[in-house]
Design a protein around this motif. Structure first.
Motif, PDB file in Angstrom:
ATOM      1  N   SER A 142       0.843  -1.194   0.000  1.00 51.98           N
ATOM      2  CA  SER A 142       0.000   0.000   0.000  1.00 51.98           C
ATOM      3  C   SER A 142       0.877   1.243   0.000  1.00 51.98           C
ATOM      4  O   SER A 142       2.076   1.180   0.278  1.00 51.98           O
ATOM      5  CB  SER A 142      -0.895   0.010   1.236  1.00 51.98           C
ATOM      6  OG  SER A 142      -0.115   0.207   2.409  1.00 51.98           O
ATOM      7  N   HIS A 178       3.341   9.364  -4.306  1.00 56.92           N
ATOM      8  CA  HIS A 178       2.623   9.610  -5.555  1.00 56.92           C
ATOM      9  C   HIS A 178       3.571  10.131  -6.627  1.00 56.92           C
ATOM     10  O   HIS A 178       3.518   9.696  -7.785  1.00 56.92           O
ATOM     11  CB  HIS A 178       1.482  10.614  -5.331  1.00 56.92           C
ATOM     12  CG  HIS A 178       0.246  10.013  -4.743  1.00 56.92           C
ATOM     13  ND1 HIS A 178      -0.648   9.273  -5.480  1.00 56.92           N
ATOM     14  CD2 HIS A 178      -0.245  10.034  -3.477  1.00 56.92           C
ATOM     15  CE1 HIS A 178      -1.638   8.867  -4.700  1.00 56.92           C
ATOM     16  NE2 HIS A 178      -1.412   9.308  -3.475  1.00 56.92           N
ATOM     17  N   ILE A 234       5.897   7.235  -7.768  1.00 55.13           N
ATOM     18  CA  ILE A 234       5.158   6.269  -8.586  1.00 55.13           C
ATOM     19  C   ILE A 234       4.935   6.831  -9.987  1.00 55.13           C
ATOM     20  O   ILE A 234       5.122   6.146 -11.001  1.00 55.13           O
ATOM     21  CB  ILE A 234       3.810   5.920  -7.928  1.00 55.13           C
ATOM     22  CG1 ILE A 234       4.018   5.035  -6.689  1.00 55.13           C
ATOM     23  CG2 ILE A 234       2.878   5.230  -8.917  1.00 55.13           C
ATOM     24  CD1 ILE A 234       4.473   3.629  -7.011  1.00 55.13           C
ATOM     25  N   THR A 235       4.543   8.114 -10.049  1.00 51.53           N
ATOM     26  CA  THR A 235       4.319   8.748 -11.351  1.00 51.53           C
ATOM     27  C   THR A 235       5.603   8.765 -12.172  1.00 51.53           C
ATOM     28  O   THR A 235       5.599   8.494 -13.380  1.00 51.53           O
ATOM     29  CB  THR A 235       3.798  10.175 -11.167  1.00 51.53           C
ATOM     30  OG1 THR A 235       2.536  10.127 -10.480  1.00 51.53           O
ATOM     31  CG2 THR A 235       3.604  10.873 -12.505  1.00 51.53           C
ATOM     32  N   GLU A 249       6.371   5.343 -13.520  1.00 49.42           N
ATOM     33  CA  GLU A 249       5.473   5.013 -14.627  1.00 49.42           C
ATOM     34  C   GLU A 249       5.884   5.749 -15.896  1.00 49.42           C
ATOM     35  O   GLU A 249       5.898   5.171 -16.993  1.00 49.42           O
ATOM     36  CB  GLU A 249       4.033   5.360 -14.248  1.00 49.42           C
ATOM     37  CG  GLU A 249       3.002   4.902 -15.278  1.00 49.42           C
ATOM     38  CD  GLU A 249       1.584   5.116 -14.806  1.00 49.42           C
ATOM     39  OE1 GLU A 249       0.708   4.331 -15.206  1.00 49.42           O
ATOM     40  OE2 GLU A 249       1.341   6.087 -14.042  1.00 49.42           O
ATOM     41  N   ILE A 284       7.094   0.784 -14.336  1.00 51.89           N
ATOM     42  CA  ILE A 284       5.879   0.183 -13.794  1.00 51.89           C
ATOM     43  C   ILE A 284       4.689   0.611 -14.633  1.00 51.89           C
ATOM     44  O   ILE A 284       4.759   1.545 -15.427  1.00 51.89           O
ATOM     45  CB  ILE A 284       5.642   0.581 -12.315  1.00 51.89           C
ATOM     46  CG1 ILE A 284       5.382   2.087 -12.207  1.00 51.89           C
ATOM     47  CG2 ILE A 284       6.798   0.136 -11.432  1.00 51.89           C
ATOM     48  CD1 ILE A 284       4.933   2.508 -10.817  1.00 51.89           C
ATOM     49  N   ARG A 285       3.559  -0.094 -14.420  1.00 54.37           N
ATOM     50  CA  ARG A 285       2.301   0.263 -15.066  1.00 54.37           C
ATOM     51  C   ARG A 285       1.197   0.180 -14.028  1.00 54.37           C
ATOM     52  O   ARG A 285       1.106  -0.797 -13.295  1.00 54.37           O
ATOM     53  CB  ARG A 285       2.003  -0.689 -16.227  1.00 54.37           C
ATOM     54  CG  ARG A 285       0.708  -0.384 -16.983  1.00 54.37           C
ATOM     55  CD  ARG A 285       0.408  -1.437 -18.022  1.00 54.37           C
ATOM     56  NE  ARG A 285       1.464  -1.508 -19.037  1.00 54.37           N
ATOM     57  CZ  ARG A 285       2.208  -2.587 -19.272  1.00 54.37           C
ATOM     58  NH1 ARG A 285       2.005  -3.687 -18.560  1.00 54.37           N
ATOM     59  NH2 ARG A 285       3.139  -2.564 -20.208  1.00 54.37           N
ATOM     60  N   ARG A 286       0.415   1.238 -13.925  1.00 57.06           N
ATOM     61  CA  ARG A 286      -0.742   1.223 -13.027  1.00 57.06           C
ATOM     62  C   ARG A 286      -1.977   0.791 -13.803  1.00 57.06           C
ATOM     63  O   ARG A 286      -2.253   1.310 -14.888  1.00 57.06           O
ATOM     64  CB  ARG A 286      -0.960   2.598 -12.396  1.00 57.06           C
ATOM     65  CG  ARG A 286       0.033   2.895 -11.282  1.00 57.06           C
ATOM     66  CD  ARG A 286      -0.244   4.205 -10.597  1.00 57.06           C
ATOM     67  NE  ARG A 286       0.181   5.340 -11.404  1.00 57.06           N
ATOM     68  CZ  ARG A 286       0.215   6.598 -10.957  1.00 57.06           C
ATOM     69  NH1 ARG A 286      -0.164   6.865  -9.730  1.00 57.06           N
ATOM     70  NH2 ARG A 286       0.624   7.573 -11.743  1.00 57.06           N
ATOM     71  N   ARG A 295      -4.495  -0.785  -5.556  1.00 60.62           N
ATOM     72  CA  ARG A 295      -3.138  -1.309  -5.359  1.00 60.62           C
ATOM     73  C   ARG A 295      -2.675  -2.137  -6.544  1.00 60.62           C
ATOM     74  O   ARG A 295      -1.949  -3.116  -6.390  1.00 60.62           O
ATOM     75  CB  ARG A 295      -3.071  -2.136  -4.066  1.00 60.62           C
ATOM     76  CG  ARG A 295      -3.256  -1.309  -2.815  1.00 60.62           C
ATOM     77  CD  ARG A 295      -3.348  -2.150  -1.562  1.00 60.62           C
ATOM     78  NE  ARG A 295      -2.150  -2.970  -1.343  1.00 60.62           N
ATOM     79  CZ  ARG A 295      -1.918  -3.660  -0.238  1.00 60.62           C
ATOM     80  NH1 ARG A 295      -2.792  -3.639   0.749  1.00 60.62           N
ATOM     81  NH2 ARG A 295      -0.836  -4.381  -0.102  1.00 60.62           N
ATOM     82  N   ALA A 296      -3.102  -1.762  -7.756  1.00 62.56           N
ATOM     83  CA  ALA A 296      -2.761  -2.538  -8.947  1.00 62.56           C
ATOM     84  C   ALA A 296      -1.565  -1.901  -9.637  1.00 62.56           C
ATOM     85  O   ALA A 296      -1.694  -0.933 -10.375  1.00 62.56           O
ATOM     86  CB  ALA A 296      -3.955  -2.619  -9.890  1.00 62.56           C
ATOM     87  N   ILE A 297      -0.380  -2.441  -9.362  1.00 58.15           N
ATOM     88  CA  ILE A 297       0.857  -1.973  -9.975  1.00 58.15           C
ATOM     89  C   ILE A 297       1.556  -3.172 -10.593  1.00 58.15           C
ATOM     90  O   ILE A 297       1.733  -4.212  -9.949  1.00 58.15           O
ATOM     91  CB  ILE A 297       1.773  -1.294  -8.946  1.00 58.15           C
ATOM     92  CG1 ILE A 297       1.101  -0.038  -8.377  1.00 58.15           C
ATOM     93  CG2 ILE A 297       3.116  -0.939  -9.566  1.00 58.15           C
ATOM     94  CD1 ILE A 297       1.893   0.616  -7.266  1.00 58.15           C
ATOM     95  N   GLU A 298       1.952  -3.038 -11.832  1.00 52.19           N
ATOM     96  CA  GLU A 298       2.673  -4.092 -12.532  1.00 52.19           C
ATOM     97  C   GLU A 298       4.079  -3.600 -12.855  1.00 52.19           C
ATOM     98  O   GLU A 298       4.251  -2.495 -13.364  1.00 52.19           O
ATOM     99  CB  GLU A 298       1.936  -4.441 -13.827  1.00 52.19           C
ATOM    100  CG  GLU A 298       2.645  -5.480 -14.671  1.00 52.19           C
ATOM    101  CD  GLU A 298       1.941  -5.712 -15.994  1.00 52.19           C
ATOM    102  OE1 GLU A 298       2.359  -6.624 -16.723  1.00 52.19           O
ATOM    103  OE2 GLU A 298       0.979  -4.967 -16.309  1.00 52.19           O
TER     104      GLU A 298
END
Length: 232
Positions: free
Chosen positions: A25, A42, A45-46, A49, A54-56, A62-65
């Motif tokens: 989380s 945030h 993470i941005t 990406e 990563i890909r949201r 909580r979906a992060i690949e």
């Protein structure tokens, strides 16, 4: 190119997904990176990406690949990832490890990415290329590196978007110095430095930008401007 914090976050997400099968989380990320608020997570993470690591996934909590990993997370790399290599120099002797450009009487310094002269962008701590620097700019004993300027907030100090600034690495500054300042451990900016009691003012050289006044513990001086290179 990733900042140290971006790399730490990506490594934490990778380990938690390998262990639990789901990403951590934002609160867990914040605690793991010792940040004060989730807004910093945030931003990280941005940035990950945008750089394609990563890909949201939309409409899923909580979906992060993880799309890819940098070489710094290869198990053969030292723990903690990339450590910048800086070059020592002074007025009389060549900087230690610098590459001489004999015909021009210059030395090559690593360009450690971009520095914001405007709205702060995330610090970059990875060599992107090298630049030839006159030996006279490498004044004083200490380590030096170069950064590419992004933005126009220092134009009245003669620093334009796209210029290369030469920085002498140091952790302190006098009032009025133009410094590389790291804000909250996440964002780097090039500004004039002023200490006001227990507060630090980072002042632009462009009336279109407001002076940022921050608590002393929010600002870490990473170096002082000692030279500038411009291409025409």
């Amino acid at each position: 190119m990733l900042t140290r914090k971006q790399l730490e976050l990506l490594e934490f997400i990778q380990k938690r997904m390998a262990q639990d099968g789901v990403p951590p989380s934002f609160d867990e990320m914040k605690d793991a990176l010792d940040l004060r608020s989730k807004s910093g997570i945030h931003r990280l993470i941005t940035a990950l990406e945008e750089r394609g690591f990563i890909r949201r996934l939309a409409h899923r909590a909580r979906a992060i690949e993880i799309v890819k990993l940098p070489e710094a997370l290869d198990k053969t790399e030292p723990k903690g990832g990339f450590t910048p290599r800086v070059i020592e120099g002074d007025k009389t002797d060549p900087p230690r490890g610098a590459m001489s450009v004999e015909a021009a009487g210059a030395f090559e310094l690593p360009v450690m990415g971009r520095i914001a002269a405007g709205v702060p962008i995330e610090a970059i701590a990875e060599v992107s290329h090298h630049v030839a620097v006159p030996g006279s700019m490498l004044s004083g004993r200490g380590e030096h590196y170069a950064l590419e300027v992004k933005g126009d907030s220092m134009i009245e100090a003669g620093i334009n978007d796209g210029d290369i600034v030469v920085i002498r690495e140091q952790g302190t500054a006098d009032n009025g110095d133009i410094v590389v300042a790291l804000v909250d451990g996440l964002e780097a900016t090039l500004k004039r430095y002023y200490r006001r009691g227990g507060m630090i003012a980072l002042e632009a050289a462009n009336p279109a930008y407001e002076t940022r006044v921050l608590r002393e513990e929010q600002v870490k001086v990473q170096g002082r401007l000692v030279g500038l290179i411009r291409s025409y």
